[in-house]
Design an enzyme around this catalytic site. Structure first.
Site, PDB file in Angstrom:
ATOM      1  N   GLY A  83       0.831  -1.200   0.000  1.00 17.71           N
ATOM      2  CA  GLY A  83       0.000   0.000   0.000  1.00 17.71           C
ATOM      3  C   GLY A  83       0.865   1.249   0.000  1.00 17.71           C
ATOM      4  N   GLY A 157      -4.943  -8.863  -6.790  1.00 16.41           N
ATOM      5  CA  GLY A 157      -3.644  -8.560  -7.382  1.00 16.41           C
ATOM      6  C   GLY A 157      -2.675  -9.658  -7.011  1.00 16.41           C
ATOM      7  N   ARG A 239      -6.510  -2.461   4.388  1.00 22.55           N
ATOM      8  CA  ARG A 239      -6.318  -1.297   5.241  1.00 22.55           C
ATOM      9  C   ARG A 239      -7.594  -1.129   6.064  1.00 22.55           C
ATOM     10  NH1 ARG A 239      -1.675  -1.686   4.259  1.00 22.55           N
ATOM     11  NH2 ARG A 239      -0.219  -0.094   3.495  1.00 22.55           N
ATOM     12  N   ASP A 262      -6.710  -7.891  10.511  1.00 21.60           N
ATOM     13  CA  ASP A 262      -5.311  -7.538  10.775  1.00 21.60           C
ATOM     14  C   ASP A 262      -5.138  -6.033  10.764  1.00 21.60           C
ATOM     15  OD1 ASP A 262      -2.512  -8.121  11.192  1.00 21.60           O
ATOM     16  OD2 ASP A 262      -2.182  -7.461   9.126  1.00 21.60           O
ATOM     17  N   HIS A 286      -1.892  -5.629  12.816  1.00 25.54           N
ATOM     18  CA  HIS A 286      -1.274  -5.230  11.548  1.00 25.54           C
ATOM     19  C   HIS A 286       0.105  -5.875  11.384  1.00 25.54           C
ATOM     20  CE1 HIS A 286      -1.182  -1.834   8.313  1.00 25.54           C
ATOM     21  NE2 HIS A 286      -0.668  -2.965   7.856  1.00 25.54           N
ATOM     22  N   GLY A 288       0.612  -8.460   8.992  1.00 20.15           N
ATOM     23  CA  GLY A 288       0.627  -9.235   7.759  1.00 20.15           C
ATOM     24  C   GLY A 288       1.962  -9.180   7.042  1.00 20.15           C
TER      25      GLY A 288
END
Length: 329
Positions: A83, A157, A239, A262, A286, A288
């Site tokens: 991101g 993706g 997100r 997450d 968070h 990952g």
């Protein structure tokens, strides 16, 4: 004289700023002056001479953008995240033609691994077993399995494809794929985001791994969640802003949906936030991307990108260019 000096600096803007000590990355191309900067208060060199800037990892948008106003000749801004929402606001202030690149491929394995772990843990009720262990409660019963379930991946993706790679050995019934635009893959069709409302009622598990954009902010809101079938599981590794937290809380409190998250909005999630205590929710902080798999892949990506840049070739994973209309690629 001032313009001559500026032109000279522009010609010499071959410095590279790295958030990893250069000596720890084997095979960096010769030529540039490499400087280590991971968000420290003092800069390691003159920012105006930086041509290739690698954004410090997990240091937030303020640190990421701090040297950019002084990087008057930077040509490449490289993130170490998939991101890029924490850097995009700074793009209009960059020199025209400067490219912003994401870390496509770096986090595929670790993020997909966590998506699968959260899915399995939530379906198989692992959090309940952990909570029952101190009191010695034997919660024997029949619990949901991942096998024979339909899984919808929103944001198909590189990470989405990596998630599908890991889902298939678990004998899922079907994988539905959604991306910004429709296309065909060797595994089957990828549906356009505009079709997601029609697909939601078919899915037992919905995994969000889409970028956070104006189009996806609040995507999983009241209407989206309301279209999910009773008892379905929402997994968010994208997100926090992709999900409307208040709308999700309503569904969790009713017991109609479960969630494994997450990422959250807000983040970090305040200790008093009701999401912590909502029924049927599993929250990880968070994590990952930041695993032991991250650094080896990040180093390989940086070495490849810098080799292209030094050779005068086009770098890869360009997601925005300063001075041009931004969009997904």
């Amino acid at each position: 004289m001032a313009s001559d000096t500026s032109a000279t600096i522009a010609q010499q803007a071959t410095d590279v700023w790295l958030p990893v000590p250069p000596a720890e990355i084997d095979g960096l191309p010769e030529g540039p002056a490499y400087h280590f900067w991971d968000g420290a208060e003092e800069f390691p060199a003159d920012p105006a001479r930086c041509g290739f800037y690698v954004v410090p990892y997990m240091k937030g948008p303020v640190v990421a953008a701090r040297p950019l106003p002084d990087m008057t000749h930077v040509r490449v801004v490289q993130t170490l995240t998939a991101g890029i929402d924490h850097v995009v606001p700074a793009v209009p202030g960059l020199p025209e033609g400067t490219v912003l690149c994401n870390a496509r491929g770096v986090h595929d394995a670790s993020t997909a691994e966590l998506a699968l772990a959260l899915t399995l843990a939530s379906l198989r009720r692992i959090p309940e077993f952990v909570r029952a262990q101190p009191s010695g409660d034997w919660l024997q019963g029949i619990y949901p399995a991942l096998a024979d379930r339909t899984v919808l991946i929103v944001g198909y993706g590189a990470i989405g494809a990596a998630i599908e790679d890991r889902l298939l050995p678990f004998e899922v019934a079907e994988v539905l794929r959604v991306a910004r635009t429709a296309r065909t893959t060797a595994r089957g069709p990828v549906h356009a985001l505009a079709e997601v409302a029609e697909l939601l009622p078919r899915a037992d598990v919905v995994i969000l791994c889409t970028p956070l954009t104006d189009e996806t902010r609040g995507l999983a809101g009241t209407g989206f969640l309301g279209r999910m079938r009773d008892g379905a599981l929402l997994v968010n590794i994208a997100r926090g802003g992709v999900v409307d937290t208040e709308a999700l809380l309503v569904e969790l409190e009713s017991g109609r949906l479960r969630a494994a998250l997450d990422v959250t909005d807000p983040e970090p999630l305040p200790s008093e936030h009701p999401l912590w205590r909502a029924p049927g929710v599993l929250i990880s902080p968070h994590v990952g991307g930041p695993t032991s798999a991250f650094l080896p892949r990040a180093k390989r990506m940086l070495r490849a990108q810098l080799t292209r840049w030094v050779a005068g070739e086009q770098v890869e994973h360009v997601v925005a260019t300063a001075g041009r209309e931004q969009g997904e690629r």
